[in-house]
Design a protein around this motif. Structure first.
Motif, PDB file in Angstrom:
ATOM      1  N   GLU A  49      18.441  13.880  12.623  1.00 49.16           N
ATOM      2  CA  GLU A  49      18.116  13.656  11.679  1.00 49.16           C
ATOM      3  C   GLU A  49      16.624  13.213  11.661  1.00 49.16           C
ATOM      4  OE1 GLU A  49      20.497  13.199   7.482  1.00 49.16           O
ATOM      5  OE2 GLU A  49      18.901  11.296   8.066  1.00 49.16           O
ATOM      6  N   GLY A  65      19.425  18.342  10.985  1.00 48.12           N
ATOM      7  CA  GLY A  65      20.186  19.318  12.743  1.00 48.12           C
ATOM      8  C   GLY A  65      19.116  19.228  13.422  1.00 48.12           C
ATOM      9  N   GLN A  67      16.516  21.341  15.375  1.00 44.17           N
ATOM     10  CA  GLN A  67      15.184  22.370  15.482  1.00 44.17           C
ATOM     11  C   GLN A  67      14.359  22.874  16.817  1.00 44.17           C
ATOM     12  OE1 GLN A  67      14.131  23.418  11.790  1.00 44.17           O
ATOM     13  NE2 GLN A  67      12.500  23.869  13.432  1.00 44.17           N
TER      14      GLN A  67
END
Length: 85
Positions: A49, A65, A67
């Motif tokens: 996160e 998640g 990125q």
């Protein structure tokens, strides 16, 4: 900062040094068994996160998640966030 990280051997520190990360970052010291007051206060539910802060230090966005941080969309988002006063 690199000096401090080299004095604390850990996978986290190694990653930060190996990747040349220069921006401030923090590792939550909580464990699976004990939980973490930091995670609880931010509402963290899974890893990874990421919290993106605005210029005033307020949470502008929470990303749950993985990125692709250098995608055109994320670059445009960061540009617009940095353009704000």
């Amino acid at each position: 900062m690199a000096w401090l990280l080299t004095r604390i051997p850990s996978p986290f520190s190694k990653f930060i040094i190996d990747q040349g990360v220069t921006f401030p970052n923090y590792r939550d010291p909580g464990t699976k068994d004990r939980g973490s007051p930091i995670a609880i206060s931010y509402g963290t539910s899974m890893i990874p996160e990421t919290y993106i802060l605005d210029r005033r230090g307020k949470i502008a966005r929470k990303v749950i998640g993985p990125q692709q941080w250098d995608s055109p969309e994320m670059r445009a988002y960061f540009d617009s966030l940095l353009a704000q006063n």
